[in-house]
Design a protein around this motif. Sequence first.
Motif, PDB file in Angstrom:
ATOM      1  N   ARG A 167       2.587   4.345 -13.848  1.00  0.00           N
ATOM      2  CA  ARG A 167       1.870   5.388 -13.111  1.00  0.00           C
ATOM      3  C   ARG A 167       1.067   4.805 -11.953  1.00  0.00           C
ATOM      4  NH1 ARG A 167       1.544   7.535 -18.491  1.00  0.00           N
ATOM      5  NH2 ARG A 167      -0.334   6.312 -18.916  1.00  0.00           N
ATOM      6  N   THR A 168       0.510   3.624 -12.152  1.00  0.00           N
ATOM      7  CA  THR A 168      -0.252   2.966 -11.081  1.00  0.00           C
ATOM      8  C   THR A 168       0.648   2.638  -9.902  1.00  0.00           C
ATOM      9  OG1 THR A 168      -1.785   2.009 -12.700  1.00  0.00           O
ATOM     10  CG2 THR A 168      -1.715   0.992 -10.511  1.00  0.00           C
ATOM     11  N   TRP A 169       1.820   2.101 -10.190  1.00  0.00           N
ATOM     12  CA  TRP A 169       2.764   1.782  -9.114  1.00  0.00           C
ATOM     13  C   TRP A 169       3.223   3.042  -8.380  1.00  0.00           C
ATOM     14  CZ3 TRP A 169       3.499  -2.290  -6.438  1.00  0.00           C
ATOM     15  CH2 TRP A 169       3.392  -3.566  -6.970  1.00  0.00           C
ATOM     16  N   LEU A 170       3.463   4.117  -9.135  1.00  0.00           N
ATOM     17  CA  LEU A 170       3.905   5.362  -8.502  1.00  0.00           C
ATOM     18  C   LEU A 170       2.818   5.964  -7.612  1.00  0.00           C
ATOM     19  CD1 LEU A 170       5.875   7.111 -11.413  1.00  0.00           C
ATOM     20  CD2 LEU A 170       6.797   5.957  -9.400  1.00  0.00           C
ATOM     21  N   MET A 171       1.564   5.658  -7.890  1.00  0.00           N
ATOM     22  CA  MET A 171       0.484   6.088  -7.022  1.00  0.00           C
ATOM     23  C   MET A 171       0.416   5.238  -5.759  1.00  0.00           C
ATOM     24  SD  MET A 171      -1.377   8.722  -8.075  1.00  0.00           S
ATOM     25  CE  MET A 171      -3.020   8.483  -7.396  1.00  0.00           C
ATOM     26  N   MET A 172       0.647   3.941  -5.901  1.00  0.00           N
ATOM     27  CA  MET A 172       0.402   3.012  -4.796  1.00  0.00           C
ATOM     28  C   MET A 172       1.580   2.902  -3.823  1.00  0.00           C
ATOM     29  SD  MET A 172      -2.669   2.063  -5.422  1.00  0.00           S
ATOM     30  CE  MET A 172      -2.850   0.764  -4.217  1.00  0.00           C
ATOM     31  N   ILE A 173       2.805   2.858  -4.330  1.00  0.00           N
ATOM     32  CA  ILE A 173       3.977   2.593  -3.483  1.00  0.00           C
ATOM     33  C   ILE A 173       4.143   3.599  -2.348  1.00  0.00           C
ATOM     34  CG2 ILE A 173       6.515   2.591  -3.479  1.00  0.00           C
ATOM     35  CD1 ILE A 173       6.441   1.069  -6.086  1.00  0.00           C
ATOM     36  N   PRO A 174       4.023   4.916  -2.582  1.00  0.00           N
ATOM     37  CA  PRO A 174       4.276   5.861  -1.485  1.00  0.00           C
ATOM     38  C   PRO A 174       3.132   5.969  -0.470  1.00  0.00           C
ATOM     39  CG  PRO A 174       4.592   6.875  -3.654  1.00  0.00           C
ATOM     40  CD  PRO A 174       3.836   5.623  -3.853  1.00  0.00           C
ATOM     41  N   SER A 175       2.045   5.240  -0.688  1.00  0.00           N
ATOM     42  CA  SER A 175       0.883   5.360   0.207  1.00  0.00           C
ATOM     43  C   SER A 175       0.942   4.322   1.314  1.00  0.00           C
ATOM     44  CB  SER A 175      -0.407   5.190  -0.604  1.00  0.00           C
ATOM     45  OG  SER A 175      -0.527   3.856  -1.083  1.00  0.00           O
ATOM     46  N   LEU A 176       0.261   4.620   2.414  1.00  0.00           N
ATOM     47  CA  LEU A 176       0.242   3.726   3.580  1.00  0.00           C
ATOM     48  C   LEU A 176      -1.183   3.562   4.082  1.00  0.00           C
ATOM     49  CD1 LEU A 176       3.300   5.214   5.513  1.00  0.00           C
ATOM     50  CD2 LEU A 176       3.247   2.990   4.368  1.00  0.00           C
ATOM     51  N   ALA A 177      -1.495   2.353   4.556  1.00  0.00           N
ATOM     52  CA  ALA A 177      -2.790   2.076   5.176  1.00  0.00           C
ATOM     53  C   ALA A 177      -2.556   1.477   6.562  1.00  0.00           C
ATOM     54  CB  ALA A 177      -3.607   1.131   4.305  1.00  0.00           C
ATOM     55  N   PRO A 178      -2.041   2.277   7.499  1.00  0.00           N
ATOM     56  CA  PRO A 178      -1.711   1.729   8.828  1.00  0.00           C
ATOM     57  C   PRO A 178      -2.930   1.284   9.615  1.00  0.00           C
ATOM     58  CG  PRO A 178      -1.533   4.120   8.833  1.00  0.00           C
ATOM     59  CD  PRO A 178      -1.747   3.713   7.400  1.00  0.00           C
TER      60      PRO A 178
ATOM     61  N   VAL B 120       9.962   1.533  12.655  1.00  0.00           N
ATOM     62  CA  VAL B 120      10.238   0.438  11.715  1.00  0.00           C
ATOM     63  C   VAL B 120       8.961  -0.062  11.054  1.00  0.00           C
ATOM     64  CG1 VAL B 120      11.117  -1.923  11.477  1.00  0.00           C
ATOM     65  CG2 VAL B 120      12.317  -0.278  12.943  1.00  0.00           C
ATOM     66  N   VAL B 121       7.944  -0.372  11.871  1.00  0.00           N
ATOM     67  CA  VAL B 121       6.770  -1.073  11.336  1.00  0.00           C
ATOM     68  C   VAL B 121       5.779  -0.140  10.645  1.00  0.00           C
ATOM     69  CG1 VAL B 121       6.966  -2.887  13.065  1.00  0.00           C
ATOM     70  CG2 VAL B 121       5.479  -0.932  13.521  1.00  0.00           C
ATOM     71  N   PHE B 122       5.761   1.131  11.015  1.00  0.00           N
ATOM     72  CA  PHE B 122       4.749   2.029  10.428  1.00  0.00           C
ATOM     73  C   PHE B 122       4.889   2.095   8.912  1.00  0.00           C
ATOM     74  CE2 PHE B 122       2.780   5.978   9.137  1.00  0.00           C
ATOM     75  CZ  PHE B 122       1.641   6.039   9.909  1.00  0.00           C
ATOM     76  N   THR B 123       6.117   2.207   8.433  1.00  0.00           N
ATOM     77  CA  THR B 123       6.326   2.334   6.985  1.00  0.00           C
ATOM     78  C   THR B 123       6.266   0.982   6.269  1.00  0.00           C
ATOM     79  OG1 THR B 123       8.729   2.280   7.331  1.00  0.00           O
ATOM     80  CG2 THR B 123       7.682   4.438   7.198  1.00  0.00           C
ATOM     81  N   LEU B 124       6.064  -0.100   7.029  1.00  0.00           N
ATOM     82  CA  LEU B 124       5.837  -1.412   6.408  1.00  0.00           C
ATOM     83  C   LEU B 124       4.347  -1.670   6.196  1.00  0.00           C
ATOM     84  CD1 LEU B 124       8.366  -3.667   8.376  1.00  0.00           C
ATOM     85  CD2 LEU B 124       8.641  -2.698   6.085  1.00  0.00           C
TER      86      LEU B 124
END
Length: 380
Positions: A95-106, A267-271
């Motif tokens: 559940r922790t991974w599912l919370m963190m993976i789809p998030s972004l801190a650009p 490309v870079v935004f989602t990285l």
Amino acid sequence: MSIALQKTCSLLLLILIGFLLKNRLVKDEHKKGLKTIILDLALPAMIFVALLKIEVDSELMFLPLLILVWNATMLLTSKFTLPLLGFSKDSAEMRTWLMMIPSLAPGLSCFPFLLEYLGEDALAWGALADIGNKVYVLIFSYLLAMSWYYKHMGLGSRSNGQKVKELILSMFKEPINMVIIVALLLLSFGLRLDNLPVFIGESILMLKDVMTPLVLLFIGVSVILKKEQIQSIASVLILRAGFSLVLSAGFIALVDLPSEAAVLLAVVFTLSACSFWPFAHMSAIRQLERDQEVESEKGTFDLGLGINILAVSLPMSTVLILGVFSSGNYFTVPFHLLTVGSVMIVVPLIPRVFSWVKNLEFNIPFIVQKELKDSSADSR
């Protein structure tokens, strides 16, 4: 040294300073006090300022919608992929991974490089795209966390009306959500940050400015990295980056973007690194569990894993984004993105495949022996 690289080094230095302060901030009260300042003051101030500064261009409204699609796609992809890496489906770790993976801190990991390599126009496009990400991490991820909390704590027997009532009450108790509501109300009346009394605006801006250093110090103070966990976190983050590159390849191939800068932005935004906001929601859930005297080991989320993901994600994201910008126009070609992304998806799965093969080889003699025994028994 470029301005963007200097910016990145300064961010990583703050994490290092926080890490060196671990021995001084040994009591839980110290960390709890620092986290309270972040979640109840600095973070709400930052969100309030960001919302009141949003300038929406109707012609570019597809950008936040695209990022929302990326958030949802990464959530679904992670749900089906993480079990392949050995994560239990109904576990705090999962559940922790599912919370963190789809998030972004650009803002921390991407915007400095956009400004340095692509200019102010690309930075403006990135800020607009981040609206979609903010909607996801502030609202949808919070609702997702609450739904998992209800399920994990066995509150599913309650009526939907009661759940909605509790959810609304919990949302109003959170300073972050209260700030969002106030900001949206002000925007609906056409009021922005400049329309507020000067002393109020200045106070909010001062609180907002301490957000980034406090978060980075908190990551450094809280992180407890073990070699095995670093390897596990790095593997999942590489997988995340691989899927992002594959999605970017498909988008670039299907959409005729106006410039090379727009392609590199896609490309870079989602990285970008994982966002701190899902961790804030998980911390709020943990507080609800403390009120019910639930042990941390039996909690809905693994906060230790969450803070370690943040600590590893920022430097890894920095390296990936710098690699893209340092490669000229190599990553503007969809086929190149697809190739590199596919390799990054396969690499973390290789140890798991070897483990499956090894277990299969180990079990084959026993399976054959059992079949021979069964056949001989049948012949009798």
